[in-house]
Design a protein around this motif. Sequence first.
Motif: not given
Length: 633
Positions: A77-86, A93-107, A172-173
């Motif tokens: 029930g959070v609005s943002r998360s990001s995933l980093y891989l070794r 390094r950052g690998a993927a991300g999502h935000c309820a307000d901005d959508g796909d924030i992977t880049e 991270f959330v």
Amino acid sequence: MALPSGNVEPTTPEHGPARATVPTAAHAPTLVAHPATRPRERDVITAFAEITGEAIGDADLEQLLRSVCVKLCTVLGVSRSSLYLRRPDGRFRGAAGHCADDGDITEAVKRQESGIAGDHFSREIIETARSVLIEDVPNDPRPHRRTMEHWRVRAMLGVPLVFDGEVIGLLFVDNKDLPRRYTAEDIEIAEMFAQLSALFLTQAMLNSRLRAQASEITRSRNTLAYLADVHRKLTNAVLEGADIHRVVRLLSDLSTKPVVLYDEDFRVLAWAAPATLGLDRAPVISEQIRRMPSVETELAGLSPDRPSAVVPPTLSVGLGRRHLLCRLMIEGKPNGYLGIVEVGRSLEQVDANIAEHGATVLSLQILSERRQIETQGQARDDYLSDLLRNTRDKEHLVRRGPQFGIDLTYPHVLVRFTLAANQRMSASAAQRLVTRRFQEVLGIDEPAAVKLPGSVTVLVPLPDGGSGEELQRVRDAVSRIRASLQPQLATGATVISGVCREVTDFPQASREMREVAEIARSFEWSAGVLDVTELGLFRLVVSSGRVKEAVHFAHEYLHAVQTADDSVLLDTWRAFVTAEGRVQGAAQALDVHENTVRYRMGKVKELTRLDPASLDVMLSARLAFQILDFSGR
């Protein structure tokens, strides 16, 4: 299915924010779901069932990673998360991300790195392999301050992805711009989600690597098959008698790019380009690019172990196109470059393979053509030697001439270059240099020539029939050629023969040139070009070898005028003789009035008591002037 569980440390003033501990896979206890938590655990399982469905549908790895972020946001029930891989180098390094307000924030996430200097928050998760919660990010010293301010984070939960006892990633959330209190249940659900993600993503990354390896194997197999076809086509072309121009065209067709063949000085030998490009001239590499230090370094580093390089290595504004240059080696020596030009699509590894195959074929082709030319040249030299020595019958010489590009039905002249005794260049190299200069200056095919001890003799055709104008053009050209050979080729006297119209004229012309060269050597004269036909009586007088007597005669004959003034009368007399006794011609040569010439010649007559206009006096004066010119006095 039993799910692994972690435990939660309570938040205390002494210990700070709560931390969730994830046991290693080898010692992970079974999660016992309490009645209150079962619905959320089911949400986790449902989320992963959906992600598994995406994986089965051949979704790529990045899409799966983003699905993990989306599902985690939904479950917690959070609005943002990001995933980093070794990465293999140990960096996260950052690998993927999502935000309820901005959508796909992977880049945006891909541009980030966790665990850098100042990021004690991430380092704590990596080093302890446990979850870390920071509920008051602005006042906590552990996060990387600038990053938190950029992402406007108020409270954040970080969870490690652990597989086989090693942290392989971070999740991270947070709620963008909003505070959030995370319960022990939130942390437990996040850790369970992370454990499932670690197992799932490890397998997904393995599958991705396997697919990439399979794709690479297929690509390599296709490339090898293509290069085998390239080699077959090039080999067949050479076996069918293709010259270098046809080979270059074939390379351009195979690479679908312009191809340019250079010599060692980057002069274009051949080039070709796809017709669709509409090029009307070779897209050469400019001198500006070649003189760049980085390009000079790249070209200097080319060798059999590293035969090609892309120059300039990186393209900048104003530098035009990039060129893939490959060294041509012939008999172990550098012998030019083969270039593929980046036009249309970018240069690829396959272009380097094509260039290296092409350079090998062209090197062999050039060597073969060179050997053939040398063989033909030697045969032509032998033919010219027979012509000058008169060792073959007339019909045989006339019949064989066309084989070497020599048509004896046209008149010819011989030009003999005397080589200095201290010559550093070999006789063969001197001959090639001289014939190339004739080709360049006269605009003719490379003429036949023969090297003899101390000299090179060239056969020059007279297609206009040996007219006076044509002979003068040849004399002027020979003077330019002789001047251009210095200082590469140290030459003595250069002698032009009379016109040879019959086969039997050549041996006599050769003998006359040798005699004139000997006369020049006797007088230590080597300053210019001598025409046998202009020496006349002089040759007869000095051919006996009585050089001192000839010089004495010249000084005695001209003494009265030599001592009378400051050479004005002598120069006028010389111009009068050269003009064959015509006052008008002498006046034009001296750029004076005709009456001035008449007055001066009257003074000559008074001083010498001879009539300068009489035939005998003119012949003697001409001889005297020639002797003085030869003696340099």
